[in-house]
Design a protein around this motif. Structure first.
Motif, PDB file in Angstrom:
ATOM      1  N   LEU A  74       2.608   1.645  -3.354  1.00  0.00           N
ATOM      2  CA  LEU A  74       1.649   2.112  -4.361  1.00  0.00           C
ATOM      3  C   LEU A  74       1.367   3.608  -4.204  1.00  0.00           C
ATOM      4  O   LEU A  74       1.263   4.343  -5.185  1.00  0.00           O
ATOM      5  CB  LEU A  74       0.338   1.332  -4.267  1.00  0.00           C
ATOM      6  N   ALA A  75       1.276   4.036  -2.934  1.00  0.00           N
ATOM      7  CA  ALA A  75       1.034   5.465  -2.671  1.00  0.00           C
ATOM      8  C   ALA A  75       2.213   6.300  -3.176  1.00  0.00           C
ATOM      9  O   ALA A  75       2.023   7.333  -3.828  1.00  0.00           O
ATOM     10  CB  ALA A  75       0.819   5.682  -1.176  1.00  0.00           C
ATOM     11  N   ILE A  76       3.433   5.836  -2.889  1.00  0.00           N
ATOM     12  CA  ILE A  76       4.636   6.565  -3.337  1.00  0.00           C
ATOM     13  C   ILE A  76       4.677   6.586  -4.875  1.00  0.00           C
ATOM     14  O   ILE A  76       4.961   7.615  -5.488  1.00  0.00           O
ATOM     15  CB  ILE A  76       5.916   5.915  -2.748  1.00  0.00           C
ATOM     16  N   ILE A 125       0.844  -1.203   0.000  1.00  0.00           N
ATOM     17  CA  ILE A 125       0.000   0.000   0.000  1.00  0.00           C
ATOM     18  C   ILE A 125       0.882   1.257   0.000  1.00  0.00           C
ATOM     19  O   ILE A 125       0.659   2.194  -0.764  1.00  0.00           O
ATOM     20  CB  ILE A 125      -0.966   0.003   1.217  1.00  0.00           C
ATOM     21  N   ILE A 126       1.924   1.237   0.835  1.00  0.00           N
ATOM     22  CA  ILE A 126       2.820   2.409   0.915  1.00  0.00           C
ATOM     23  C   ILE A 126       3.562   2.606  -0.415  1.00  0.00           C
ATOM     24  O   ILE A 126       3.660   3.724  -0.934  1.00  0.00           O
ATOM     25  CB  ILE A 126       3.785   2.264   2.105  1.00  0.00           C
ATOM     26  N   GLY A 128       2.132   6.339  -6.888  1.00  0.00           N
ATOM     27  CA  GLY A 128       1.061   7.225  -7.362  1.00  0.00           C
ATOM     28  C   GLY A 128       1.450   8.697  -7.280  1.00  0.00           C
ATOM     29  O   GLY A 128       1.185   9.484  -8.193  1.00  0.00           O
ATOM     30  N   MET A 129       2.127   9.041  -6.182  1.00  0.00           N
ATOM     31  CA  MET A 129       2.517  10.448  -5.990  1.00  0.00           C
ATOM     32  C   MET A 129       3.632  10.864  -6.949  1.00  0.00           C
ATOM     33  O   MET A 129       3.827  12.038  -7.206  1.00  0.00           O
ATOM     34  CB  MET A 129       2.959  10.664  -4.536  1.00  0.00           C
ATOM     35  N   ILE A 145      -0.944  12.905   8.302  1.00  0.00           N
ATOM     36  CA  ILE A 145      -1.515  11.661   7.730  1.00  0.00           C
ATOM     37  C   ILE A 145      -1.415  10.526   8.760  1.00  0.00           C
ATOM     38  O   ILE A 145      -2.371   9.781   8.982  1.00  0.00           O
ATOM     39  CB  ILE A 145      -0.790  11.271   6.419  1.00  0.00           C
TER      40      ILE A 145
END
Lengths: 257, 290
Positions: free
Chosen positions: A189-191, A186-187, A193-194, A234
């Motif tokens: 994927l977030a990185i 998840i982390i 995505g950003m 966050i």
């Protein structure tokens, strides 16, 4: 509830030697690193010369400052390693069964875990900040402000990662490996995505890959270090969500905490 | 006459797991008694105990401990309940001293002196990690914890299984002392029926998620009997008296549910008192053949 926090802190005892070792090692490495960067072999790499272009010397400085920053969050990681395991350790030993028959409510049990997780990471962060403040006296590579921001970001990401693990562990009743993998995913994927724009420009960079990546890293680092508080916000929000969601799930499913 | 107060009241409790169902079970445990909760592995003993302690949520029914609804006041009521599982749940790196520190911060009524007295009595070391304890020592440690917060009810799930006879005897002795206080009650789940013959006042027998037998232990033993007869005599015996039957080379052995009636009706047959184990086996074995 205090009893559970004490119990979880007791599990930290067995990792104390590792924490001391990592802290001392980081301190020694950081001092050696900064001395070398000031007047030793590392310093030579940052001076343009016959074998080193000006740009390469600049890159070397950037890489060194990244390495320095990463070094500073290692002590916190060593302390936090206990925090991320406290839920699964209880399941493995059967302590979950013991706590479930005590007068503690589900709410108290969840809260005790969250307090312990935050407390351990906070202790690690304080340790990292103390080392950063000492080390910043010896180097010009990074300022204390930058190191402080790195520790805050590291602290926030560790909290986010552990809360995600905690949630996956309780909501999906996942194993330690399962929860760790999914939290990490998840982390990442977030990185991803950003940074999607940066990744696309990297792909298009071709021969300029090295210079583009260094330039991007510089920009991202500058932006991120300036907004360390966003990560902290966050983490806090996720902490609150974690608490309420896990209380609701644990009260329904039972025997998960 | 003063009515009997119940420490535990379980009313029509149901829990459906899909592959196993606890089917509307009901029983009471009078205050001051030792209740043996028996049944074979997988019969529903542990599920019942977990529902009783409100560790698991029931699908239907009501559970009261000391007259208080467990689904509403479970956490508070657990202050008065000592629980012993068949496996020690303490993390292996904890010492008895650590456990004392943890528990005194969990239980309001934690009695540190009583805990260390029990440790001394059980010859348990205070500084050794409990992960290095033998099975007997682990059970004793759990019992010491369960008895050190002034619990009025002890709930135990197979506390003596896997223990040698000497340790078992020692532990049963502790239970006997516990129930000397008239408001102290024990619910003891076990399949070691010889333990129950020594200390139980009441018996609740569960099989395949249903309560098949419950009542005073002495009355159950008094009522049930083992009747031995020849095969050709079997047809003379009323089916309503027979719980189960077993053929052997000498004839037929029957578990009967009314020993005195059998003695009167069949004076020529040999009838002996049944043990709890024989009663349990009789009810678990396939229905009477005839």
């Amino acid at each position: 509830m205090r009893g559970l926090i004490i119990k979880d802190l007791m599990s930290f005892r067995k990792r104390l030697a590792v924490v001391v070792f990592v802290t001392v090692a980081v301190l020694i490495m950081a001092v050696m690193f900064s001395i070398s960067a000031k007047s030793g072999n590392l310093y030579q790499m940052t001076i343009p010369g016959p074998d080193t272009t000006e740009q390469e010397a600049e890159y070397a400085k950037e890489v060194m400052s990244f390495a320095f920053m990463v070094l500073m969050i290692l002590p916190m990681g060593a302390v936090g390693d206990t925090a991320k395991n406290i839920l699964f350790e209880d399941r493995k030993s059967g302590f979950t069964a013991v706590t479930s028959v005590t007068p503690l409510t589900v709410r108290q049990r969840v809260l005790s875990k969250i307090i312990t997780i935050c407390g351990l990471y906070l202790a690690g962060a304080v340790l990292s900040i103390v080392i950063s403040s000492l080390v910043s006296l010896f180097t010009d590579l990074v300022t204390f402000r930058q190191l402080f921001a790195v520790v805050i970001i590291g602290f926030s990401i560790c909290l986010i990662y552990t809360f995600l693990m905690f949630d996956i562990g309780i909501i999906l009743n996942g194993s330690e490996m399962y929860s760790e993998t999914f939290a990490l995913l998840i982390i990442l994927l977030a990185i991803f995505g950003m940074n999607i724009k940066n990744i696309i420009s990297l792909i298009k960079a071709g021969d300029n890959f090295a210079s583009v990546i260094i330039e991007q890293a510089k920009n991202v680092t500058a932006v991120v270090l300036d907004r360390a508080y966003v990560f902290l916000i966050i983490a806090c929000v996720l902490g609150f969500i974690s608490y309420f969601v896990t209380v609701a799930v644990a009260a329904k499913k039972r025997e998960v905490i | 006459m003063e009515s009997v107060k119940n420490a535990i009241e379980i009313r029509n409790v149901t829990k459906d797991y899909g592959d196993f169902k606890l089917d509307s079970i009901s029983f009471d445990v009078p205050e001051g008694s030792v209740c043996g909760f028996i049944g074979q592995n997988g019969a529903g003993k542990t599920t019942t105990i977990k529902l009783l302690l409100d560790v698991r949520a029931k699908d239907a029914g009501e559970i009261y401990v000391f007259g208080r609804d467990m689904s509403k006041e479970g956490a508070a009521v657990r202050e008065d309940i000592g629980v012993v599982f068949d496996e020690m749940g303490f993390n292996e790196y904890l010492t008895s001293k650590d456990i004392n520190i943890i528990m005194r911060n969990i239980y309001k009524n934690w009695d540190e002196k009583a805990f260390f007295d029990y440790l001394k009595r059980f010859a348990l070391p205070t500084k050794k990690k409990c992960g290095d304890f033998s099975r007997g020592m682990r059970m004793k440690l759990q019992i010491a914890v369960a008895l050190s917060h002034n619990a009025k009810l002890l709930v135990m799930d197979e506390p003596t299984s896997g223990l040698d006879p000497i340790v078992r005897h020692e532990i049963l002795e502790i239970f006997r002392e516990f129930v000397l206080e008239e408001d102290h009650t024990i619910l003891l789940s076990t399949h070691i029926t010889s333990d129950l013959e020594q200390i139980a006042d009441e018996i609740v027998f569960i099989n395949a998620g249903k309560i098949v037998l419950k009542g005073n232990k002495d009355e159950l033993i008094e009522n049930h009997g083992i009747l031995r007869c020849k095969k050709d005599e079997r047809s003379n015996i009323s089916d309503s008296l027979i719980v189960s039957e077993e053929d052997n080379s000498f004839g037929i052995q029957l578990l009967v549910n009314d020993r005195s009636a059998c003695e009167k009706l069949y004076p020529k047959c040999v009838i002996e008192p049944a043990t709890i184990e024989q009663i349990m086996l009789g009810y678990v074995s396939s229905p009477k053949r005839g």
